[in-house]
Enzyme design. Structure first.
Site, mmCIF file in Angstrom:
data_model
loop_
_atom_site.group_PDB
_atom_site.id
_atom_site.type_symbol
_atom_site.label_atom_id
_atom_site.label_comp_id
_atom_site.label_asym_id
_atom_site.label_seq_id
_atom_site.Cartn_x
_atom_site.Cartn_y
_atom_site.Cartn_z
ATOM 1 N N GLU A 55 -8.810 5.396 -3.070
ATOM 2 C CA GLU A 55 -7.465 5.793 -2.665
ATOM 3 C C GLU A 55 -6.464 5.553 -3.790
ATOM 4 O O GLU A 55 -5.426 6.217 -3.855
ATOM 5 C CB GLU A 55 -7.064 5.061 -1.387
ATOM 6 N N ASP A 60 0.783 -1.240 0.000
ATOM 7 C CA ASP A 60 0.000 0.000 0.000
ATOM 8 C C ASP A 60 0.814 1.289 0.000
ATOM 9 O O ASP A 60 0.355 2.305 0.523
ATOM 10 C CB ASP A 60 -0.938 0.023 1.209
ATOM 11 N N GLU A 94 -8.431 -3.108 -2.601
ATOM 12 C CA GLU A 94 -9.729 -2.885 -1.972
ATOM 13 C C GLU A 94 -10.249 -1.481 -2.261
ATOM 14 O O GLU A 94 -11.382 -1.315 -2.694
ATOM 15 C CB GLU A 94 -9.597 -3.099 -0.465
#
Length: 909
Positions: free
Chosen positions: A733, A654, A729
């Protein structure tokens, strides 16, 4: 969400524990933890883990809400299973699971043993009795908030761990592929989007370390930057036995699997009819199934050699953004080898043999194998029909040109000549004679890499091109394009399409194209989008009404006076970045949109100081430069040994989320005070280079770590082995990151970066609406799934309409909304938002927004501004607003400005 579902005849695990998780935005404990009193007697309890390997029990983030109360509490992950309706233990996934048996089942008959006793249905990591090929291993540490130290519901157990043997390190030279390198693609008209970012050295206050927790043992000659989030990572991680998805094919190292009795490379292609699906959700229109998953481990064909036995090793060479090589050797360091070029979208699975006897196997079993002549000189063709009625083509290209005279030995093995040197290719043929003709003309050629180029014009049109590097016979390549590629092909590339398609695991039908390049075009890029609220098609910046300004002024004092250090000096780069960006957006709104520079001045200085803490690397957990994989990572795992700290940042989970918030904050700071740029530009550029580098020759960072230019979106998972491949997911973002580099490029004067961000947003708008955000007319996801409106978590092999932190609809849908930014209405179309709202959050829908509690309520109403800005405005402007509905990573200031910016009429209080 039910913790398990029984499907007759299916033995498939769907476990979120084995995947990369994404942190939730500040829900309360009450949102996700259910007590036994709250559950009905008929509903199985969620499983709560006392401790999970890789997940810290420390509270990582407790920012106060405006009343001083914490707005995030650690909470457990809800676990979901598909399990057995009979004979639990007959087939075991090597991850924590729960076996559900029939009443007549006797525990002593189970093949699964737990703590020395037969399995009785308790959750556990299996220790399989009598099945040596299945190894015990612990789940990869995942990105979700830490588990509570005291369980509040359900079963409790302590997770087991084991360390896999990394195997011997290959030391011999990489098997060569006779390549035909193409020249670097010419820059297209317009702004080149792949110009180098300023190559400053790593700052002296960021220490270099050579002891990364994940060793590069299975990578050959690991000297330069290594891609960490790419499709082939399973081939060098863990036991090297998880699947690699090249689309449309899947590949897995058999490594002694008893079904195939092989140590070769297994190949399969899954049809939609082979998928397993979850239970229908009767609370949503259309009763969509909660998930679908493709079976893994089917070994339709295995390309192996008689010499490959227990001593076989696999290594990965030349790992790039679009490609790598997987190399099998009889023993470590052996000169004999089979090299598999791995390229996304490749039409053939290609094996390059060096002095080994080919052994072509099938766990599905051969029904018929027949020689089919020579489509080209020096190429020998065979037609294969398997017992599942599927047709495959096999091409043999011996180096010496001699007929290999393959022999079918029983129904499991085709053997070739000893000491074979040459190429063997296989391809699945869904199109009978027409398909044969397509493959015949391209046989003997294979892709070795993809070179990308791109540009953005002043008219808002972006173009990017894949130039395929190839080797072999020199014929045009067969490559498979995903639906979003085909939609955006230019006219010349459209002519390469053939009437042959194969299904992909999670992205619809792939189309065969014959040629050595593709060019894709994206129009209507958001060139005019800035920091203010923005509408698609708008060429001007929003001006707020006096009524809106006055309303924002009335609440600004409360938010801008909050303790900034307390909300930004955290032991998490992710949450620190969210806090910084929250204040940056609020300060920008007050100074630039409201015009109150005096009110913004003090908070602006505080924000600079808060950001400086990270530039100086004096935050709670400093960054370090990883000299193994080459990247800037959290030092937390080095110090504490917990690979789950900060959601796996040390293992490259991430980074585009974590660093994207910092990059966007810096873009705003530089906009508000251009003099600030000089002292901070190198640090921010370093974060961009780590998470989304523009070139492949930077000695410190790989090219495009997160964003996958073939798939058209990012992958969040880093150096964690995963049976279902990479995943993502939070699409919102992902778009935040693209928007952040667009705006940092604009602020810092990097035109190439700004253009790259614009094109990434354009590509994301297309891919998200093809695969993740599902309108009623979506054709790429199964009809019985699109009623969920968003995918939830999309993996390479499955899609699960849930999150890593709970199954409430506001979580699942909301994680694809936040943060609400100027780009939100560009990537989340009004048509989609309207369909989703009416199905999920309208009064009388499945989860009415007015009944949602906590920060998710604010996320929903901010998202509502895309289609009903008046209702959104009225919610945030109400004097009695419950401030706990403002997510800890957002501000009421910005939500009001966003709604007002979308609202086309005068706003009067």
């Amino acid at each position: 969400m039910k913790p398990y579902t029984t499907l007759p005849g299916v033995a498939v695990l769907v476990s979120l524990l084995t995947q990369s998780a994404h942190a939730a935005p500040f829900p309360s404990r009450a949102d996700v933890v259910h007590t036994r009193e709250q559950e009905s007697a008929a509903r199985p309890q969620p499983i709560v883990y006392k401790h999970e390997r890789g997940v810290s029990n420390e509270i990582q983030y407790l920012p106060p809400d405006p009343q001083g109360h914490p707005t995030i509490i650690p909470f457990p992950t809800h676990i979901s299973y598909v399990t057995f309706n009979s004979r639990p233990g007959a087939i075991h996934p090597p991850y924590p699971h729960l076996d559900i048996s029939e009443a007549s089942f006797k525990a002593e008959d189970s093949t699964c043993w737990y703590r020395g006793k037969p399995c009785e249905g308790v959750p556990h990591i299996p220790i399989v009795k009598g099945f040596d090929s299945i190894e015990k291993r612990s789940p990869a540490p995942q990105r979700h908030p830490p588990a509570p130290t005291k369980a509040t519901a359900g079963y409790q157990f302590t997770n087991c761990t084991s360390t896999s043997n990394p195997g011997p390190t290959a030391t011999s030279p990489t098997s060569g592929i006779p390549s035909q390198p193409s020249a670097p693609p010419a820059t297209m008209a317009g702004q080149d989007i792949f110009q180098p970012i300023a190559k400053d050295p790593i700052p002296a206050n960021i220490k270099s370390r050579d002891d990364h927790p994940v060793k590069a043992n299975h990578i050959e000659n690991p000297t330069g930057p290594i891609s960490t989030n790419k499709f082939y990572a399973n081939f060098f991680l863990g036991n090297q036995t998880s699947t690699t998805f090249t689309h449309p094919y899947t590949m897995i190292w058999a490594k002694g699997d008893k079904n195939a009795s092989s140590f070769g490379m297994a190949i399969s292609h899954v049809e939609p009819s082979q998928r397993a699906t979850g239970e229908p959700n009767n609370k949503l229109p259309g009763n969509p199934v909660r998930y679908y998953i493709n079976p893994v481990g089917i070994k339709s064909l295995v390309l192996s050699a008689s010499e490959l036995k227990e001593s076989t090793t696999m290594s990965v060479a030349k790992p790039q953004a679009f490609s790598a090589q997987a190399i099998l050797r009889p023993t470590g360091g052996s000169s004999e080898s089979i090299t598999f070029p791995l390229v996304q979208g490749m039409g053939f699975i290609t094996a390059i043999y060096n002095n080994l006897q080919p052994a072509i196997q099938s766990a599905v079993l051969f029904r018929k194998v027949e020689p089919a002549g020579s489509p080209q000189g020096g190429i020998f063709k065979y037609k294969i029909t398997l017992e599942d009625d599927k047709n495959w083509l096999l091409y043999v290209i011996p180096e010496n040109g001699a007929d290999p005279k393959l022999k079918l030995e029983g129904n499991k093995l085709i053997s070739g000549p000893t000491g074979f040197k040459g190429v063997i290719q296989v391809a699945k043929n869904p199109s009978a004679e027409e398909g044969e003709g397509i493959y015949d003309k391209s046989a003997g050629s294979y892709a070795t890499d993809i070179k990308i180029s791109g540009s953005v014009g002043t008219d808002g049109t972006g173009t990017y091109k894949f130039s395929f590097e190839k080797a072999g016979k020199g014929a045009p390549l067969v490559m498979y394009a995903l639906p979003h590629h085909v939609e955006s092909f230019d006219d010349a590339t459209k002519n390469t399409k053939k009437n042959m398609k194969l299904s992909t695991t999670t992205k619809g039908m792939a189309t065969a194209c014959v040629g050595d390049s593709w060019t894709m075009v994206e129009g209507n890029l958001p060139l005019s989008m800035d920091f203010a609220p923005w509408k698609p098609g708008s060429s001007s910046q929003v001006t707020l009404s006096e009524g809106a300004k006055n309303a924002i002024k009335a609440v600004a004092g409360n938010e801008l006076s909050q303790d900034m250090e307390l909300q930004t000096n955290l032991n998490s780069m992710y949450f620190s970045g969210k806090g910084l960006n929250k204040f940056a957006g609020a300060i920008y709104t007050v100074q630039e949109l409201v015009g109150d520079k005096a009110a913004a001045s003090g908070p602006l200085n505080s924000l600079k100081e808060s950001f400086k803490r990270f530039v100086d690397n004096k935050q709670q957990i400093p960054l370090v430069y990883d000299n193994v994989w080459k990247g800037v990572v959290s030092s937390g795992t080095y110090e504490k040994g917990d690979t789950g700290l900060d959601f796996g940042n040390t293992l490259y989970n991430d980074h585009h989320f974590h660093y994207g918030y910092f990059i966007l904050t810096a873009a705003i700071l530089g906009k508000l005070d251009p003099a600030w740029l000089d002292a901070n530009k190198a640090y921010v550029n370093m974060l961009v280079r780590d998470s989304g580098n523009s070139v492949d020759n930077d000695e410190h960072f790989p090219f495009s770590r997160a964003f996958d230019w073939y798939h058209g979106h990012s992958w969040a998972k880093g150096l964690f082995e995963s049976s279902d491949g990479k995943d993502q997911e939070s699409t919102s973002e992902d778009t935040m990151y693209a928007y952040a580099i667009k705006m940092w490029g604009k602020t810092s004067g990097d035109k190439s970066m700004e253009a790259r961000g614009n094109l990434m947003l354009g590509i994301l708008a297309r891919t998200l609406n093809n695969y993740f955000l599902m309108k009623n007319d979506n054709v790429n996801q199964p009809k019985n799934f699109i009623g969920n409106k968003v995918t939830g978590i999309l993996f390479e092999n499955k899609i699960d309409h849930t999150t890593y932190f709970g199954a409430n609809l506001e979580y699942i849908q909301g994680i694809h909304m936040l943060p609400l930014l100027p780009n939100s209405a560009y990537t989340r179309s009004a048509e989609f938002v309207k369909e989703e709202w009416e199905a999920m959050f309208a009064s009388g829908a499945a989860a009415p927004a007015e009944k949602v509690t906590g920060g998710w309520k604010g996320v929903l109403y901010a998202n509502l501004a895309i289609i009903d800005p008046e209702a959104s405005w009225k919610y945030f402007a109400q004097p009695s607003l419950d401030l706990s509905s403002i997510d800890g990573g957002a501000s009421r200031i910005w939500y009001l400005a966003y709604a007002a910016g979308e609202y086309s009429t005068y706003i009067a209080l």
